[in-house]
Design a protein around this motif. Structure first.
Motif, mmCIF file in Angstrom:
data_model
loop_
_atom_site.group_PDB
_atom_site.id
_atom_site.type_symbol
_atom_site.label_atom_id
_atom_site.label_comp_id
_atom_site.label_asym_id
_atom_site.label_seq_id
_atom_site.Cartn_x
_atom_site.Cartn_y
_atom_site.Cartn_z
ATOM 1 N N SER A 63 0.912 -1.112 0.023
ATOM 2 C CA SER A 63 0.004 -0.040 0.008
ATOM 3 C C SER A 63 0.895 1.153 0.117
ATOM 4 O O SER A 63 0.356 2.305 -0.516
ATOM 5 C CB SER A 63 -0.926 -0.031 1.202
ATOM 6 N N LEU A 99 1.210 2.180 -3.765
ATOM 7 C CA LEU A 99 -0.092 2.447 -4.516
ATOM 8 C C LEU A 99 -0.392 4.036 -3.965
ATOM 9 O O LEU A 99 -0.556 4.432 -3.011
ATOM 10 C CB LEU A 99 -1.057 1.585 -4.056
ATOM 11 N N CYS A 116 -2.881 7.264 -3.917
ATOM 12 C CA CYS A 116 -4.380 7.554 -3.806
ATOM 13 C C CYS A 116 -4.780 8.500 -4.764
ATOM 14 O O CYS A 116 -4.263 9.389 -5.217
ATOM 15 C CB CYS A 116 -4.473 8.423 -2.324
ATOM 16 N N ILE A 161 -1.893 5.108 -0.319
ATOM 17 C CA ILE A 161 -2.887 4.918 0.178
ATOM 18 C C ILE A 161 -2.829 4.545 1.546
ATOM 19 O O ILE A 161 -3.768 4.509 2.369
ATOM 20 C CB ILE A 161 -3.746 3.630 -0.585
ATOM 21 N N ASP A 214 -11.051 2.369 0.704
ATOM 22 C CA ASP A 214 -11.535 0.989 -0.254
ATOM 23 C C ASP A 214 -10.259 0.373 -0.820
ATOM 24 O O ASP A 214 -10.417 -0.922 -1.029
ATOM 25 C CB ASP A 214 -12.471 1.780 -1.395
ATOM 26 N N LEU A 215 -9.415 1.090 -1.348
ATOM 27 C CA LEU A 215 -8.412 0.448 -2.235
ATOM 28 C C LEU A 215 -7.455 -0.566 -1.058
ATOM 29 O O LEU A 215 -6.914 -1.586 -1.264
ATOM 30 C CB LEU A 215 -7.286 1.472 -2.541
ATOM 31 N N ARG A 216 -7.258 -0.046 -0.089
ATOM 32 C CA ARG A 216 -6.627 -0.672 1.210
ATOM 33 C C ARG A 216 -7.379 -1.948 1.557
ATOM 34 O O ARG A 216 -6.840 -2.900 1.633
ATOM 35 C CB ARG A 216 -6.517 0.243 2.739
ATOM 36 N N LEU A 224 -7.056 -4.264 -1.344
ATOM 37 C CA LEU A 224 -5.649 -5.044 -1.536
ATOM 38 C C LEU A 224 -5.532 -6.112 -0.418
ATOM 39 O O LEU A 224 -5.254 -7.326 -0.681
ATOM 40 C CB LEU A 224 -4.700 -3.896 -1.203
ATOM 41 N N ILE A 247 -5.308 -4.253 -9.001
ATOM 42 C CA ILE A 247 -5.658 -2.925 -8.784
ATOM 43 C C ILE A 247 -5.387 -2.171 -9.829
ATOM 44 O O ILE A 247 -6.138 -1.307 -10.255
ATOM 45 C CB ILE A 247 -5.034 -2.315 -7.457
ATOM 46 N N ARG A 258 -7.836 -2.510 -12.614
ATOM 47 C CA ARG A 258 -9.166 -2.018 -12.265
ATOM 48 C C ARG A 258 -8.888 -0.307 -12.537
ATOM 49 O O ARG A 258 -9.777 0.234 -12.916
ATOM 50 C CB ARG A 258 -9.567 -2.319 -10.800
ATOM 51 N N TYR A 259 -7.793 0.212 -12.044
ATOM 52 C CA TYR A 259 -7.772 1.593 -11.702
ATOM 53 C C TYR A 259 -6.980 2.215 -12.617
ATOM 54 O O TYR A 259 -6.585 3.352 -12.732
ATOM 55 C CB TYR A 259 -7.483 2.150 -10.331
ATOM 56 N N VAL A 286 -2.420 4.656 -10.600
ATOM 57 C CA VAL A 286 -2.422 4.118 -9.207
ATOM 58 C C VAL A 286 -1.011 3.729 -8.692
ATOM 59 O O VAL A 286 -0.827 3.709 -7.422
ATOM 60 C CB VAL A 286 -3.423 3.044 -8.861
#
Length: 150
Positions: free
Chosen positions: A37, A40, A42, A50, A60-62, A65, A82, A85-86, A90
């Motif tokens: 994290s 990654l 935010c 994040i 939400d990302l945390r 993960l 991730i 998806r993003y 990211v």
């Protein structure tokens, strides 16, 4: 004195936004989640990981993960999920592949180009003939003598 020491300790320690209800029971998985994290970004806070962000999307990302790690994904698989998806934005440190080579190489290329242009400019200035001053005409010499004598 104790208050000052407490304040300095809190200021010197990193502040993480991870909530107690997010922390995994397995310390090894939690350590992996924290490590991942921190790499990654935010998407709300821009250049904040994040792990440091208090935004709801970062939370939400945390959680996502940690879900992937609990499901048995490797570190690379969880991050790839991730990113798929993003998007690659990211990642705090984008991968040097594909079109990103252009971004990674643009800085050094511009530095070399600017240095080359500066060198060409300095060499052209060194080769340029300096304008020589023409000698004074007899009238100008006479005028100069009149000015200096008075």
């Amino acid at each position: 004195m104790k208050r000052l020491l407490l304040i300095l300790t809190l200021l010197a320690s990193p502040l993480w936004a991870v909530q107690p209800d997010e922390i995994l029971a397995d310390p090894a998985l939690e350590a992996r989640a924290r490590q991942l994290s921190q790499g990654l970004r935010c998407l709300v806070c821009r250049n904040e990981s994040i792990d440091e962000s208090n935004a709801s999307l970062a939370r939400d990302l945390r959680l996502l993960l940690r879900e992937r790690l609990v499901a048995g994904d490797s570190d690379a698989e969880a991050v790839d999920f991730i990113v798929a998806r993003y998007g690659e934005y990211v990642l705090l440190s984008p991968r040097a592949t594909g079109a990103n080579w252009l971004l990674w190489g643009a800085g050094p290329l511009m530095l070399l180009l600017g240095g080359g242009l500066g060198l060409v400019y300095l060499r052209s200035r060194a080769r340029a003939k300096t304008a020589t001053e023409a000698p004074l005409s007899p009238e100008e010499e006479a005028r100069l003598r009149d000015i200096l004598d008075t």
